[in-house]
Every structure is written in C-alpha cells, then in structure tokens.
Design a protein around this motif. Sequence first.
Motif, PDB file in Angstrom:
ATOM      1  N   VAL A  14      -5.147   0.617   4.376  1.00  0.00           N
ATOM      2  CA  VAL A  14      -4.348  -0.561   4.719  1.00  0.00           C
ATOM      3  C   VAL A  14      -4.344  -1.570   3.575  1.00  0.00           C
ATOM      4  CG1 VAL A  14      -4.165  -2.540   6.272  1.00  0.00           C
ATOM      5  CG2 VAL A  14      -4.693  -0.275   7.196  1.00  0.00           C
ATOM      6  N   SER A  15      -5.565  -1.925   3.105  1.00  0.00           N
ATOM      7  CA  SER A  15      -5.643  -2.973   2.090  1.00  0.00           C
ATOM      8  C   SER A  15      -5.028  -2.512   0.763  1.00  0.00           C
ATOM      9  CB  SER A  15      -7.089  -3.416   1.882  1.00  0.00           C
ATOM     10  OG  SER A  15      -7.850  -2.313   1.438  1.00  0.00           O
ATOM     11  N   GLY A  16      -5.042  -1.195   0.524  1.00  0.00           N
ATOM     12  CA  GLY A  16      -4.503  -0.667  -0.719  1.00  0.00           C
ATOM     13  C   GLY A  16      -3.048  -1.045  -0.952  1.00  0.00           C
ATOM     14  N   GLN A  17      -2.303  -1.243   0.119  1.00  0.00           N
ATOM     15  CA  GLN A  17      -0.882  -1.577  -0.009  1.00  0.00           C
ATOM     16  C   GLN A  17      -0.665  -2.970  -0.577  1.00  0.00           C
ATOM     17  OE1 GLN A  17       1.351  -0.554   3.560  1.00  0.00           O
ATOM     18  NE2 GLN A  17      -0.346   0.724   4.242  1.00  0.00           N
ATOM     19  N   PHE A  18      -1.697  -3.812  -0.474  1.00  0.00           N
ATOM     20  CA  PHE A  18      -1.539  -5.196  -0.915  1.00  0.00           C
ATOM     21  C   PHE A  18      -2.305  -5.502  -2.194  1.00  0.00           C
ATOM     22  CE2 PHE A  18      -1.534  -4.885   3.731  1.00  0.00           C
ATOM     23  CZ  PHE A  18      -0.198  -5.185   3.977  1.00  0.00           C
ATOM     24  N   LEU A  19      -3.144  -4.561  -2.619  1.00  0.00           N
ATOM     25  CA  LEU A  19      -3.974  -4.820  -3.791  1.00  0.00           C
ATOM     26  C   LEU A  19      -3.177  -4.610  -5.072  1.00  0.00           C
ATOM     27  CD1 LEU A  19      -7.274  -3.080  -2.658  1.00  0.00           C
ATOM     28  CD2 LEU A  19      -6.919  -5.535  -2.970  1.00  0.00           C
ATOM     29  N   THR A  63      -6.420  -2.385  -9.505  1.00  0.00           N
ATOM     30  CA  THR A  63      -7.551  -2.110  -8.615  1.00  0.00           C
ATOM     31  C   THR A  63      -7.387  -0.739  -7.950  1.00  0.00           C
ATOM     32  OG1 THR A  63      -6.453  -3.262  -6.813  1.00  0.00           O
ATOM     33  CG2 THR A  63      -8.060  -4.520  -8.064  1.00  0.00           C
ATOM     34  N   LEU A  64      -6.127  -0.351  -7.695  1.00  0.00           N
ATOM     35  CA  LEU A  64      -5.899   0.971  -7.091  1.00  0.00           C
ATOM     36  C   LEU A  64      -6.400   2.062  -8.028  1.00  0.00           C
ATOM     37  CD1 LEU A  64      -2.313   0.607  -5.557  1.00  0.00           C
ATOM     38  CD2 LEU A  64      -4.533  -0.016  -4.606  1.00  0.00           C
ATOM     39  N   PHE A  65      -6.092   1.859  -9.315  1.00  0.00           N
ATOM     40  CA  PHE A  65      -6.536   2.812 -10.326  1.00  0.00           C
ATOM     41  C   PHE A  65      -8.071   2.861 -10.367  1.00  0.00           C
ATOM     42  CE2 PHE A  65      -7.680   3.757 -14.756  1.00  0.00           C
ATOM     43  CZ  PHE A  65      -7.088   4.999 -14.880  1.00  0.00           C
ATOM     44  N   LEU A  66      -8.671   1.695 -10.345  1.00  0.00           N
ATOM     45  CA  LEU A  66     -10.130   1.590 -10.387  1.00  0.00           C
ATOM     46  C   LEU A  66     -10.779   2.329  -9.221  1.00  0.00           C
ATOM     47  CD1 LEU A  66     -12.393  -0.182 -11.969  1.00  0.00           C
ATOM     48  CD2 LEU A  66     -12.330  -1.587  -9.918  1.00  0.00           C
ATOM     49  N   VAL A  67     -10.224   2.106  -8.026  1.00  0.00           N
ATOM     50  CA  VAL A  67     -10.799   2.737  -6.839  1.00  0.00           C
ATOM     51  C   VAL A  67     -10.601   4.256  -6.888  1.00  0.00           C
ATOM     52  CG1 VAL A  67     -10.691   2.892  -4.316  1.00  0.00           C
ATOM     53  CG2 VAL A  67     -10.520   0.667  -5.425  1.00  0.00           C
ATOM     54  N   ARG A 107       0.691   4.822  -7.731  1.00  0.00           N
ATOM     55  CA  ARG A 107      -0.734   4.529  -7.706  1.00  0.00           C
ATOM     56  C   ARG A 107      -1.274   4.547  -6.273  1.00  0.00           C
ATOM     57  NH1 ARG A 107      -2.298   5.310 -12.088  1.00  0.00           N
ATOM     58  NH2 ARG A 107      -2.057   4.095 -13.990  1.00  0.00           N
ATOM     59  N   TYR A 108      -0.502   3.957  -5.387  1.00  0.00           N
ATOM     60  CA  TYR A 108      -0.969   3.913  -4.000  1.00  0.00           C
ATOM     61  C   TYR A 108      -1.021   5.317  -3.398  1.00  0.00           C
ATOM     62  CZ  TYR A 108      -1.426   3.118   0.961  1.00  0.00           C
ATOM     63  OH  TYR A 108      -1.872   3.166   2.254  1.00  0.00           O
ATOM     64  N   THR A 109      -0.025   6.133  -3.680  1.00  0.00           N
ATOM     65  CA  THR A 109       0.009   7.488  -3.123  1.00  0.00           C
ATOM     66  C   THR A 109      -1.185   8.302  -3.613  1.00  0.00           C
ATOM     67  OG1 THR A 109       2.399   7.309  -3.279  1.00  0.00           O
ATOM     68  CG2 THR A 109       1.513   9.469  -2.719  1.00  0.00           C
ATOM     69  N   VAL A 110      -1.453   8.201  -4.923  1.00  0.00           N
ATOM     70  CA  VAL A 110      -2.601   8.929  -5.468  1.00  0.00           C
ATOM     71  C   VAL A 110      -3.886   8.438  -4.810  1.00  0.00           C
ATOM     72  CG1 VAL A 110      -3.943   9.444  -7.541  1.00  0.00           C
ATOM     73  CG2 VAL A 110      -1.454   9.376  -7.661  1.00  0.00           C
TER      74      VAL A 110
END
Lengths: 259, 311
Positions: B19-24, B28-32, B156-159
Amino acid sequence: MAAILDAQGLNKNFGAVTAASDINAAIERDSVVGLIGTNGAGKTTFINMITGYLKPDRGRIRYEGRDITELAPRDVTRLGICRSFQIPQLYASLTAFENMLVGIGVVLRNAGRGGFFSRGRALVPGHDLPAEDVAERILERFGLAEYRDKNAQVLPGGVRKLLDIALTMVAKPKILLLDEPTSGVSAEEKFVIMEMIMAAVRAEGATVLFVEHDMEVVSRFAGRVLAFYDGRIIADAAPEIALADPEVKRYVVGGVLRA
Amino acid sequence: MSRDRTPRTLALILLALLVSGQFLPQWTLFLVTVALAKGLVVLGLMILLRCGLVSFGQALYYCIGAYAAGMLGRLFGASDVFTLMLAGMAAAGLVGFVLGFLLARYRSIFFGLLSLAVSMILYGLLVKTEALGSTDGFHVLPSTLFGLRPADAWVRYTVLAVALLVAFIAALLVHRYLGTPLGRLASAIKDNEIRVEYMGASARHAIHVKYVIAAALAGLGGALAATTVGHIDPEMAYWTTSGEFIFITILAGTGNVIAPFLGALVFGVIQTVAFGISPNTWQMVLGGSLLVVIVFLPNGLWSLFRGRKAA
C-alpha cells in the motif's frame, strides 16, 4: 532365550595397544549386563565397536541376527541400539525440553513423519503421542520436569547425566548402552539415578549394558557381569560369582580400590 | 506453547509495503527492492549460520542467479520476471547441490574459506569471459510481467510488488522449514554433531540440504537484483559482496525469518545516508554501526523485537 546381540571374536588394536582381544559375548534379550574393569580395560572400546564408532580389526557383531559390524553410528542407532556417554553429550545452547525435541525430531524424520509437507501434529513412532508430549513424559520419568526450560549448559552434573540418558529413550531403544551412568555423581545419588534408569527401562522394555566402577551398584542392578582386563573378558557370570572370582578381585575390584 | 505469529506479521508487512509503496518516492522503492534481493541471500545465510556455518562466498550464488537471469534474456530474449527468477534460483540451486557434496564435509573456517575460494573462481572466470562483457558485465533486458511492460512511472513499483511477493513466499517457506525436524536440527548440529549422529541423523546430509536451500535463495536474490538494477557484472561474485551479506547477517541476527529483510533494509538506509553525508568515508559509518550493534545487540537487530514477536 535368544541373544539379541552377539559379538564374536572382536579384536582391536591401537598401534601397540590392544583394546580388544578375542571378545565373545552373547547378550540375551531384556537382560541387564554390567561391564566392569579398570580404565583402559576395553569396556568403552567394546561399546564403541557395537555402536559402529570403531570398526573391529577382526570379528563380527550381530544384532537380531543381522551383521552390524560395518554400519555407521547413525545406522546402528536407527536399528534400535542407543548409547549414553560418560561425559554427557548434550545440545548445550538448548533447553532440556528442546534437547528432547531435537532427538524426537530425528525419530520422526527417520520414520518419514512431521516433514515439510505433513499436516497437523505428527505422532512419534513407538510412543504414539505428539513430540511435545513425548518430551514431557520422558523428562518427568527421569525427574527432570523442573529443569525443562533451563539451558543444558547451566544444569548441574547429575542432571546433565540424567538428561543424557533421557535423550537415548526417545528412540525407544531395544538395546541401551550406558557408559558410566553414575560417574561424577555422589555416592548417595548413584542408587537414585540407577533406580530411575531401571524403572524407565522396565517401563519401555530394553536390554541394558552399563559400564560401572561401583561394585555395589553392579551387584545390585546387573543380572550378569562382564569383567574386562587388558582388552579381554576375564569373567562372564552372575555378579556374585564374577565379583568373587580371584582374577577379577585381583585385576578389577582391587584395581578400582587402588584408583 | 506460544502461538506462531510470524506468518501473520509477514502478511501485515507485505500489505503495509504494497500500500505505502504507491505513495513513496521512486528512490525508496529501489532501495527497498534491492534490500529484498539482499534479504533473500541473507535468509539463506541465516539458515547456515544457525548450524554454526559461515559462508564467505555466498556471492557465488548471488552472481550465478543474476547471470542466469541476464543470459536467459540475452540468449533467448526471455524477459518475464518470474521466469528469470526461477531460472536464477534453479541455476544456483543446481550448482549448490553439486558443490554441496564437497562443502558439507567441512566445518568452521574450512567451510568459510572453501566457499570463498569457489566464489573467487567464478569471479576469475567471468572477468576473463569477453562474451559476457568481462569486467564490465552487461545490461539486462527490461523485464516484463506476464508479457506486459508497465508504464515507466510504475516500473519501480511493479518490481517492488513482485519482490515483496517473492520475499514473502520465501520467508514463509523457510519459516515452515525451520520448524520441521530437519530444520530444527540446525542448532543441534552447531552444538554437538557427535550426538546428532548418535541420535540417528546425518549431520552432513542436513547441512547439504541447508546449503542447497541457501544457494537457491541467493540465486533468487541475484536474479531479482539483476532485473531491478538492470546491469550485472563480475563484482557480484567478488568477496566484498559476500562480506556485505555476512555483514547484514550479523547486523540482522538469526532469530526470525523477518530479520534478514529488516537487516538488509537497515543496511541499505545506513549506506545511503552515510554516502550522502560523506561520500569518501561512508564505510566508516557502516563499520561503526555494526560495532554498535555487536556491542549492544549481540543477537542482532532482531533482538529488539524478541518477546513481542516471538518466532
């Protein structure tokens, strides 16, 4: 009665030292046999050869008619021959309860139960109870319930000894080999420990061979004595006869007193 | 007996991040995602460490996973992200199975250095292989999901979502495995191998199985890293990469399957922040933080959660 274990002509040398020289012994089912002798007489070597830790240079060992001379310790254990150790061999960082669970886990795994794909709680073969219940029951039988959640490394010596023996009971052994079950234990505790072991053995039904230096313990619990000296068996008889044997008196009993 | 709360906690973390990934922000998505890839490798190291074994060469399987995924795209044009990850996992698992016959015989420093040696052999081979770009490596084709390529803003979000799902499943499976008799044997092998044998189990067999699991997890992580970063090179097999994984393992602790991912994330954050503050001495900050963890949390970051989220 038929022999459950039959050692024939066992020989073992370590360089110039003879650890076993023509050892012959047929052990009857459900008997309790005491192994006596001074240090270095060949008692532990005998146990190590039965369990497959050492291979004899010559001779065969048969268990229930099957030749087990060449088997590895884990395969001998799987057949129902379990041993305890003179110095307790525990999983030091685990609690008494977890020690039991590891042992029971091995029994489950060898029976193909409780694996990755199994559902629900598997029953331990021979006990027909879930692992936790088997662990509790055996701990209780050995008076270890109060030490259940203590780490093995902080347990007192006598308790460690009992836990070491309790661990052998998870696999429902048919033959139990106890290497000095009462060593390092005070004189008064020796009989308590032996009573506890023998009660458990009677309840589960097993043949017992135990190494012991205290002749009082031997004559009280053993039905038969094998006296070792210099890698040979110098006497094989009921305790009252064996302990009265002049050679045993000279080499074994006297030797123990001097030691 | 305390109830097993790990599956529920894992599911909550998965949901929260999805959920939170959509707003970050994108970085940060890459980092996670990279943290999840490394977390998979560390998950395998954790299994080995529970037996008392430290592999100084886990980058071998990380690299094999990455190159298997990369070559599948390069040679056959495969781009489906799940196919690539399966290939990476299978290739690493297979190599782990073969090498396991050798490595499962060794303990302590011998196990560690032998695993290091094997990883450096791969590094050496890759550096000399011009067809695979030698030291430069090569670019990995953009991956697809079920034949589709998401819009640029959502890549990024999909990955990340895929990585989360894969990490979630891997963690759940490993958690279940650790509860089986063979899984539980780990600390017993660490404590007293003689007794393990005298109870009727083969320590070598148990270690071999664990080694293959660890290799497959590292391969999975490597393939994930390859698709996330989009470029692979022999550095992935280099000993400093292995060292990083051990660093994270110690930082995280071996208490729970969540720990490796937490450790990898904390590692990523410290690294990023430290690099931002001081590009030349960021390793010092990293070393300092490990020192603090070892002194104050000898069982790793996971000990902060012990008791509340018991395994």
